[in-house]
Design a protein around this motif. Sequence first.
Motif, mmCIF file in Angstrom:
data_model
loop_
_atom_site.group_PDB
_atom_site.id
_atom_site.type_symbol
_atom_site.label_atom_id
_atom_site.label_comp_id
_atom_site.label_asym_id
_atom_site.label_seq_id
_atom_site.Cartn_x
_atom_site.Cartn_y
_atom_site.Cartn_z
ATOM 1 N N GLN A 23 82.648 -1.321 19.631
ATOM 2 C CA GLN A 23 82.842 0.034 19.092
ATOM 3 C C GLN A 23 81.723 0.433 18.113
ATOM 4 N N LEU A 24 80.495 0.274 18.558
ATOM 5 C CA LEU A 24 79.336 0.506 17.685
ATOM 6 C C LEU A 24 79.012 1.996 17.601
ATOM 7 N N ASN A 25 78.954 2.512 16.373
ATOM 8 C CA ASN A 25 78.554 3.904 16.139
ATOM 9 C C ASN A 25 77.278 3.898 15.293
ATOM 10 N N MET A 26 76.167 3.892 15.979
ATOM 11 C CA MET A 26 74.860 3.780 15.328
ATOM 12 C C MET A 26 74.184 5.145 15.241
ATOM 13 N N ARG A 27 73.488 5.386 14.124
ATOM 14 C CA ARG A 27 72.745 6.627 13.927
ATOM 15 C C ARG A 27 71.343 6.289 13.406
ATOM 16 N N VAL A 28 70.338 6.647 14.183
ATOM 17 C CA VAL A 28 68.949 6.407 13.768
ATOM 18 C C VAL A 28 68.257 7.758 13.642
ATOM 19 N N ARG A 29 67.849 8.095 12.419
ATOM 20 C CA ARG A 29 67.225 9.398 12.166
ATOM 21 C C ARG A 29 65.755 9.415 12.589
ATOM 22 N N LYS A 30 65.302 10.594 12.957
ATOM 23 C CA LYS A 30 63.909 10.822 13.351
ATOM 24 C C LYS A 30 62.969 10.463 12.204
ATOM 25 N N GLY A 31 61.913 9.715 12.538
ATOM 26 C CA GLY A 31 60.883 9.386 11.561
ATOM 27 C C GLY A 31 61.199 8.229 10.640
ATOM 28 N N LEU A 175 51.649 -3.276 10.312
ATOM 29 C CA LEU A 175 51.496 -2.454 11.510
ATOM 30 C C LEU A 175 52.694 -1.522 11.684
ATOM 31 N N ILE A 176 53.893 -2.072 11.555
ATOM 32 C CA ILE A 176 55.110 -1.276 11.764
ATOM 33 C C ILE A 176 55.227 -0.176 10.715
ATOM 34 N N LYS A 177 54.870 -0.489 9.482
ATOM 35 C CA LYS A 177 55.006 0.487 8.392
ATOM 36 C C LYS A 177 54.119 1.710 8.595
ATOM 37 N N GLN A 178 52.994 1.546 9.303
ATOM 38 C CA GLN A 178 52.067 2.670 9.456
ATOM 39 C C GLN A 178 52.491 3.630 10.570
ATOM 40 N N LEU A 179 53.327 3.174 11.505
ATOM 41 C CA LEU A 179 53.616 3.974 12.704
ATOM 42 C C LEU A 179 54.302 5.315 12.415
ATOM 43 N N PRO A 180 55.383 5.356 11.610
ATOM 44 C CA PRO A 180 56.001 6.659 11.345
ATOM 45 C C PRO A 180 55.075 7.606 10.603
ATOM 46 N N LYS A 181 54.291 7.077 9.662
ATOM 47 C CA LYS A 181 53.410 7.929 8.845
ATOM 48 C C LYS A 181 52.274 8.512 9.669
ATOM 49 N N GLU A 182 51.620 7.653 10.448
ATOM 50 C CA GLU A 182 50.403 8.086 11.138
ATOM 51 C C GLU A 182 50.652 8.654 12.532
ATOM 52 N N TYR A 183 51.748 8.259 13.166
ATOM 53 C CA TYR A 183 51.957 8.659 14.565
ATOM 54 C C TYR A 183 53.292 9.360 14.798
ATOM 55 N N GLU A 184 53.987 9.725 13.686
ATOM 56 C CA GLU A 184 55.262 10.449 13.774
ATOM 57 C C GLU A 184 56.234 9.755 14.731
ATOM 58 N N MET A 185 56.306 8.469 14.610
ATOM 59 C CA MET A 185 57.119 7.651 15.499
ATOM 60 C C MET A 185 58.370 7.180 14.763
ATOM 61 N N THR A 186 59.470 7.098 15.468
ATOM 62 C CA THR A 186 60.684 6.486 14.931
ATOM 63 C C THR A 186 60.699 5.037 15.406
ATOM 64 N N VAL A 187 60.998 4.118 14.499
ATOM 65 C CA VAL A 187 60.962 2.695 14.838
ATOM 66 C C VAL A 187 62.317 2.059 14.561
ATOM 67 N N MET A 188 62.801 1.301 15.526
ATOM 68 C CA MET A 188 63.992 0.470 15.317
ATOM 69 C C MET A 188 63.562 -0.978 15.480
ATOM 70 N N ILE A 189 63.826 -1.797 14.453
ATOM 71 C CA ILE A 189 63.413 -3.192 14.490
ATOM 72 C C ILE A 189 64.612 -4.075 14.195
ATOM 73 N N SER A 190 64.863 -5.046 15.052
ATOM 74 C CA SER A 190 65.967 -5.972 14.796
ATOM 75 C C SER A 190 65.421 -7.241 14.157
ATOM 76 N N SER A 191 66.251 -7.870 13.333
ATOM 77 C CA SER A 191 65.844 -9.110 12.680
ATOM 78 C C SER A 191 67.077 -9.800 12.098
ATOM 79 N N HIS A 192 66.968 -11.119 11.933
ATOM 80 C CA HIS A 192 68.005 -11.854 11.209
ATOM 81 C C HIS A 192 67.521 -12.196 9.805
#
Length: 307
Positions: A23-31, A175-192
């Motif tokens: 029953q996952l209700n996930m919300r990922v905002r643009k940018g 690398l990941i930190k620069q993507l939204p700023k420079e390329y208007e990209m939304t990033v989802m990253i999984s990690s433990h």
Amino acid sequence: MSEFVIETSNLTKKYKNHVVVNQLNMRVRKGEIYGFLGPNGAGKTTTIRMLLGLIRPTEGEVKIFGKDLTQHRMSILAKVGSLVETPTYYGHLTGYENLEVARRLLRIDDEKCIDEVLSIVRLTKAKDKKVKEYSLGMKQRLGIATALLNKPELLILDEPTNGLDPEGIREIRELIKQLPKEYEMTVMISSHLLNEVEQIATEVGIIHQGNLIFQDHIDALRRQSQARLCISTDKPEEAAEFLKEQGIEVIREEQDERLYLTDSAPEAAGKINRLLVEKGFLVYRLEERKRSLEDIFLDLTKEGESL
């Protein structure tokens, strides 16, 4: 258009009687950089596979860019880049040649995109080197470069720092930190690894045993780590009742005799100490305690040994 790039509604995956995602209700905002955090085996990769249409949900739905994934799968995925688990590559080919193979498979006409993504992941100098000679960090960056070939609006990375040394982790993080700023990209990253997510994510979702137990801005998680005043006294229950009668909020934790107060300022500590002593309580210890984000994460998941 919705402010959310990813929206899931009661997303569920079962294998026979075993519920992997519930029953996952996930919300990922643009940018945003959305850190999808959880112990190994919590359901992160299964969730990502459902978001990418690689496996079908048992129940629920996925919307990406405001569109239903089941009805608009091809048009949605054309704007999504992903790296799930270990990237695949041809070791006998160079980095550039590997990307050329991927470009043709993806039917991308713009040949310049290869040089562009090589520049983004900082592999330009190594583009003519055979991939079997790449370090693990370089291979991971090549995998991300492949995911960037179609200039995605959404990039999904599943455990991109797994197995990397500290320098490789730092490279991927920057690398990941620069993507939204420079390329208007939304990033989802999984990690433990909470420490990794904390350093790059703007929003966090924590999954445990298939359940999304926390979802908010990273600052909301940090607020839970604010310092508290910890008091050890001879009669904790009576002391707690007395302080409450004085209008002072007292926090008790299970199987913990100590009292916790949200105000840890020196003047507040002095006042509390005076009140307790004048009432006849013995105050053994009075100190400031600050819970780390890792402590909060472990409290939320109750799975410290899995981190």
